[in-house]
Design an enzyme around this catalytic site. Structure first.
Site, PDB file in Angstrom:
ATOM      1  N   GLU A 159     -14.029  50.941 -74.114  1.00 14.86           N
ATOM      2  CA  GLU A 159     -13.967  48.996 -74.109  1.00 14.86           C
ATOM      3  C   GLU A 159     -14.735  48.438 -74.230  1.00 14.86           C
ATOM      4  O   GLU A 159     -14.113  47.349 -74.937  1.00 14.86           O
ATOM      5  CB  GLU A 159     -13.337  49.692 -72.253  1.00 14.86           C
ATOM      6  N   ASP A 170     -14.249  58.593 -75.945  1.00 18.83           N
ATOM      7  CA  ASP A 170     -14.121  58.012 -73.992  1.00 18.83           C
ATOM      8  C   ASP A 170     -14.628  56.849 -73.721  1.00 18.83           C
ATOM      9  O   ASP A 170     -15.370  56.987 -74.325  1.00 18.83           O
ATOM     10  CB  ASP A 170     -13.745  59.008 -73.240  1.00 18.83           C
ATOM     11  N   ASP A 214      -6.791  56.165 -66.620  1.00 16.66           N
ATOM     12  CA  ASP A 214      -7.438  56.689 -65.711  1.00 16.66           C
ATOM     13  C   ASP A 214      -5.497  56.395 -64.539  1.00 16.66           C
ATOM     14  O   ASP A 214      -5.826  56.402 -63.743  1.00 16.66           O
ATOM     15  CB  ASP A 214      -8.196  56.594 -65.015  1.00 16.66           C
TER      16      ASP A 214
END
Length: 854
Positions: A427, A424, A507
């Site tokens: 980015e 996770d 999300d």
């Protein structure tokens, strides 16, 4: 190395980085001062596999990789960009076919066995057509390729009836027409339907016009943008603020061919472990250990089939990756073993930010610092950002050595029995800065076969950082357990990242619009290569209404990854929570149906691993000519999609508002999955002379307990008895649900793939493949099973063949060997309510023919 040697090494590194940075800055300054337009051909040179074009100082190289794949590379100053790619397989990127040169007074170009490439000389304009003259891709007249310094833009024609799909999981409608997007991986908590960018950058899209499809891929990792019909209503464009102009055109003409070609170019997604297709329970976060055990016990006591529990960051000590909090999880190793004994696997989050803890006995930091594995600032110091553990450092994943080191960090968790891992925040997300990520001038070291060894700024690497993070995880797990299929989930990625990880849509929120969004997002992800994908079931942010959770769990039962996940501070969201006993019963029923469908679902996943074909599919992919007006059927069926080739799920286009709606069906005949009845196709859009229905439609009145599902006429769908986990051996026969075609002579068939579900032994022949066909006869139906392929032994000994659409019991049924010998009568049953004839036959793997008269 002694202190003096270390000091000299650091000095050298700083000077090298400074020099590289200065050289990059000088080059960028030179580029920024330049304006280049490729407006006319000043010279050209045919080559074996294409043509080289010159336009003033610029060079354009157009090559044919295959008869249906063209690559275009442009260098504004006469030198082509580096021939390297994080996305495209080396064997595909360097592939080549000989072409036939073509030239006239006004055009130059070439043709292959399938397409023609033409370049108009003045003004310069590139077009790609098929050999029948249908335009596949064509530059917009009056808008040549332009460079403004390092930035460039390409403008292409957009016919009024052309549509665009792909670009990953960007929110909004399925069709990208009249939309605009930016590729810059972004931690986008709270994203909405209009939010852009979000987590992934997949600069690839499919064009579709009246049944003919093509693909366009801009292989550029910098911040890029795509706009469709915004600047020009008859044009679309793509470009980037830096990096190479290197794009590919993939010709179909069938949409499925484009999907398969995209898999050839960037690789297909690997065959996932079978357990990853089961139901998965998660939240941020399950802790302490007693809560994890309670959730596992409740799944089993409530008889809700499940295969996985996920652990978010709170199992860690102070949010430090690759640690376990000994107070919250005093028996962590035993807990994983105990869950496995209950046939529940554990997936652990392992974020990529390593806590900045020198001299604290924190192994990931100590090893990473000693091996010089962390990303640098321009001055050569280690970059430090604030994330979940506080101050953190980041592995330099564009270095092979750093990826290999990262992979070794999983050894302890793998030895403890963790089944999969969740990358996770990659980015990469950074807190307390407006950009939400690293500074643009952070330095990454590229040490990778096929690339020039060099230093690159974060502007170039940002969009591939998450992809290379998951690559390090995937490849590391393979080294630790070479015969176990890795399971890695990622939030951020780039084109081709599906080779290393599955994904989800990030999300999302617990509202009806986000339930609706799951369909176009997962369809576009599948077309982009990420066929193994899901959304947080029930929504991540906030808490769903009971009806919303029920409907979401119903829908997710037919999507590739079925994971219920929610945020910290929200209400419990497990299937037995937040609802009436009726809600819980419905949620259980749909999860159970998913487990019955596992043979079909796993067979579809295996097809994905060979061909790239998505698990969830838009209607136009299977039925490119299914609409009477030539437009994709999906445009008028915004809630509908296919699971594999044969199941059509027809969610309401506005699930919180509309219970009565119409679904347009491809004109092949359909059955109701739940009742077994043939769908009445007598209504719908009619021919111009009003003589016949040419676009069948079905009117739906939806209720909470029924998500409309239809089965294609001519399909044979394999199913299994209910189990509580994929580890459990099904008890009873394999079921073949036969949905007869609408007329004698129409196609009818299906297939099944099976293996051990976890290893790579299928590569050694340890698999089972079955193919089934059926044909109508004047007396009834004949179902044929071909001999099994492969050496894997199945769990069943008998087949329950169910023939749907029947209005009366069978008059007779006979089973025989494929050569007609050993014929024997077969007893049958008839279910009036489900319009079904059932015949139970033995299966010795040698094939058989079943004739049913009715």
């Amino acid at each position: 190395m002694g202190k003096t040697g270390s000091f000299l090494f650091v000095v050298f590194a700083v000077l090298f980085l400074a020099a590289t940075s200065q050289a990059n800055a000088t080059g960028e300054a030179q580029q920024k001062s330049a304006f280049v337009r490729l407006d006319r051909v000043t010279a050209f040179r045919p080559i074996t596999n294409g043509i080289e074009i010159h336009s003033g100082s610029a060079v354009m190289l157009i090559t044919a990789l295959r008869d249906d794949v063209v690559r275009v590379r442009v260098g504004p100053t006469g030198q082509l960009p580096e021939d390297a790619s994080w996305a495209v397989l080396a064997a595909s990127r360097t592939a080549s076919v000989a072409v036939t040169p073509e030239s006239s007074g006004s055009d130059v170009g070439f043709k292959t066995a399938k397409i023609r490439v033409s370049v108009r000389k003045d003004p310069l304009g590139l077009s790609v057509t098929d050999l029948d003259g249908h335009v596949v891709a064509e530059q917009l007249p009056g808008r040549p390729i332009e460079y403004n310094g390092a930035a460039f833009r390409v403008y292409m024609k957009s016919p009024a009836d052309e549509h665009y799909f792909g670009l990953g999981d960007k929110p909004g409608p399925l069709d990208r027409r009249n939309e605009a997007f930016t590729d810059w991986n972004t931690d986008a908590f709270g994203w909405q339907e209009s939010t852009d960018p979000i987590y992934k950058s997949i600069p690839y899209f499919m064009t579709f016009q009246k049944g003919i499809a093509a693909g366009v891929f801009l292989d550029n990792t910098w911040r890029a943008s795509f706009e469709f019909n915004k600047e020009y209503r008859d044009g679309y464009s793509f470009g980037s603020e830096g990096g190479p102009l290197d794009f590919y055109v993939l010709y179909g003409p069938e949409p499925k061919t484009v999907v398969e070609t995209w898999a050839w170019l960037t690789g297909p997604a690997p065959l996932p472990p079978l357990w990853s297709l089961g139901y998965q329970q998660s939240r941020y976060s399950y802790y302490p250990e007693s809560e994890v055990r309670r959730i596992a016990d409740k799944l089993r006591s409530e008889r809700i089939p499940a295969d996985v529990i996920w652990l978010d960051i709170d199992y860690q000590l102070k949010n430090r990756p690759f640690t376990v909090d000994p107070e919250r999880f005093p028996h962590f190793d035993q807990m994983i073993k105990d869950l496995k004994a209950e046939h529940i696997r554990t997936v652990l989050i392992t974020d990529l930010h390593i806590a900045d803890l020198p001299n604290a006995g924190y192994q990931p930091y100590d090893e990473g610092a000693a091996g010089d594995h962390f990303v640098k600032n321009p001055d050569g110091s280690t970059y430090v950002g604030i994330v979940w553990p506080g101050k953190a450092v980041f592995p330099d994943f564009t270095q092979r050595a750093s990826r290999e080191w990262w992979g070794t960090l999983y050894a302890d968790f793998v030895s403890k029995g963790a089944a999969g891992f969740w990358n996770d925040m990659n980015e990469p997300a950074v807190f307390q800065v407006a950009s939400k990520t690293m500074p643009d001038d952070v330095q990454h070291r590229i040490e990778e076969p096929g690339f020039t060894t060099r230093t690159a700024s974060h502007l170039e690497i940002h969009n591939v950082f998450g992809m290379q993070n998951t690559r390090g995880t995937f490849e590391g797990l393979l080294k630790l357990a070479p015969n176990v299929r890795p399971f890695v989930m990622t939030r951020a990625s780039y084109a081709g990242g599906h080779r290393y990880a599955v994904t989800w849509t990030g999300d999302n929120s617990s509202n009806w619009s986000h339930l609706r969004q799951t369909v176009p997002q997962l369809l576009n992800l599948g077309l982009s290569g990420f066929a193994m994908a899901g959304a947080d079931v029930g929504g991540f942010a906030a808490s769903p209404q009971p009806e919303l959770l029920t409907r979401w769990l119903e829908l997710a039962a037919f999507q590739p990854i079925d994971r219920d996940h929610t945020a910290i501070g929200t209400r419990p969201q497990e299937p037995w929570e937040n609802g009436t006993p009726e809600d819980v019963s419905l949620r259980r029923r749909y999860i159970e149906e998913r487990y019955r469908l596992l043979p079909y679902l796993y067979t579809t996943a295996e097809e994905m691993s060979r061909t790239g074909m998505p698990i969830n599919r838009p209607l136009f992919l299977e039925f490119p000519n299914g609409s009477v007006d030539g437009q994709p059927l999906d445009l008028s069926n915004s809630g509908a999609f296919l699971l594999g080739p044969d199941l059509l799920i027809a969610q309401s286009p506005f699930p919180d508002e509309v219970d009565d709606y119409t679904v347009g069906l491809p004109p092949v005949g359909w059955y109701d999955y739940w009742t077994g009845t043939r769908v009445d196709a007598s209504t719908g859009r009619k021919a111009i002379d009003n003589s016949a229905v040419v676009q069948p439609e079905v009117r739906i009145h939806r209720t909470l307990d029924t998500l409309p599902v239809f089965v294609r006429a001519g399909a044979i769908v394999p199913e299994q008895p209910l189990v509580q986990s994929t580890d459990e051996k099904p008890q009873g026969p394999l079921t073949l649900r036969v949905y007869p075609p609408t007329a004698i002579g129409n196609d009818c068939g299906g297939s099944l793939y099976l293996d051990d579900g976890v290893s790579y032994d299928f590569r050694k022949g340890q698999f089972l493949r079955m193919k089934f066909t059926c044909r109508l006869s004047a007396q009834g139906i004949i179902v044929t099973l071909a001999p099994r392929e492969g050496k894997f032994a199945p769990w069943w000994r008998q087949l329950s063949v169910e023939v749907y659409g029947a209005v009366k019991p069978a008059a007779s049924a006979t089973a025989s060997a494929l050569d007609g010998t050993n014929a024997a009568a077969v007893s049958t049953g008839f279910d009036t309510e489900l319009h079904r004839i059932t015949a139970l036959v033995p299966d010795d793997g040698k094939g058989l023919e079943l004739q049913v008269a009715y």
